[in-house]
Write an enzyme that holds these catalytic residues in place. Sequence first.
Site, PDB file in Angstrom:
ATOM      1  CE  LYS A  48      10.459  13.083  46.601  1.00 44.67           C
ATOM      2  NZ  LYS A  48      11.179  13.334  47.888  1.00 44.67           N
TER       3      LYS A  48
HETATM    4  C1  E4P Z   1      15.036  12.059  50.001  1.00 40.65           C
HETATM    5  O1  E4P Z   1      14.002  11.983  49.422  1.00 40.65           O
HETATM    6  C2  E4P Z   1      15.610  11.027  50.881  1.00 40.65           C
HETATM    7  O2  E4P Z   1      14.674  10.498  51.759  1.00 40.65           O
HETATM    8  C3  E4P Z   1      16.716  11.544  51.698  1.00 40.65           C
HETATM    9  O3  E4P Z   1      17.483  12.476  50.974  1.00 40.65           O
HETATM   10  C4  E4P Z   1      17.513  10.395  52.181  1.00 40.65           C
HETATM   11  O4  E4P Z   1      18.621  10.840  52.873  1.00 40.65           O
HETATM   12  P1  E4P Z   1      19.459   9.812  53.738  1.00 40.65           P
HETATM   13  O5  E4P Z   1      19.928   8.735  52.818  1.00 40.65           O
HETATM   14  O6  E4P Z   1      20.613  10.618  54.295  1.00 40.65           O
HETATM   15  O7  E4P Z   1      18.536   9.271  54.794  1.00 40.65           O
END
Ligand code: E4P
Length: 220
Positions: free
Chosen positions: A90
């Site tokens: 990522k």
């Molecule tokens: C994914 O990579 C994100 O960190 C995650 O889905 C964020 O979720 P949140 O906005 O509920 O913290």
Amino acid sequence: MTRELRFYADSANVEEISGLLADGLVHGVTTNPTILERGRRSVRDIPELYARWEAEGAREIFFQAWGDSAKTMIGNAERLAALGSRVVVKVPATRDGFTAAAALVSAGATVLVTAVYAQAQALAAATIGVRYIAPYLGRLNDAGREGVAEISAMQSLVQGSGTDVLAASLRTPDDIVSLAEVGVPFFTAAPAVILAALYSEVSDRSAEDFEAAVARGLQD
Ligand code: E4P
């Protein structure tokens, strides 16, 4: 034409993830530095986590490259990709992140551009040839934006390009359903959200009725 749909566990909680993988409920595991921190882990634990989740059957395992320049990010990403064939690297949708993404795709890595908040970023990621983009539904909504509509537009933009939407920041089963309805194929969410997607009180009552019928039949 069939449409493949997938759930991923967005977590570094190894106990919860082991259960989901053992039960065949998720395709893989997605992490980022924040998720590692929430799971009381750090980037130092990544090789151990990769080995564990690979052995437990995760088909794709996502780790995020870090660094304050494209060069640093690429170096870290290369070390992540070298862990094994199930790694998806990522990178954040920043100027440096896009440079890193392009270099990594050219080098043959499987890449996801994360924290995608703009249509043009979704399009740019697809022009580079990344495998996935991750827009954040909950955080878009938190910012007062129309998350489902915006992610639906991203889905239309990348459709058929070889880049797929893997939606993140999904906080309820209905979040997942709303995005599936507009064509999004892949979803990553906390284990509790994945488990909530399996649950209906009515189904549990029906299952109890089935079991009661079996028991009555065995009494005869
Ligand atoms: C994914 O990579 C994100 O960190 C995650 O889905 C964020 O979720 P949140 O906005 O509920 O913290």
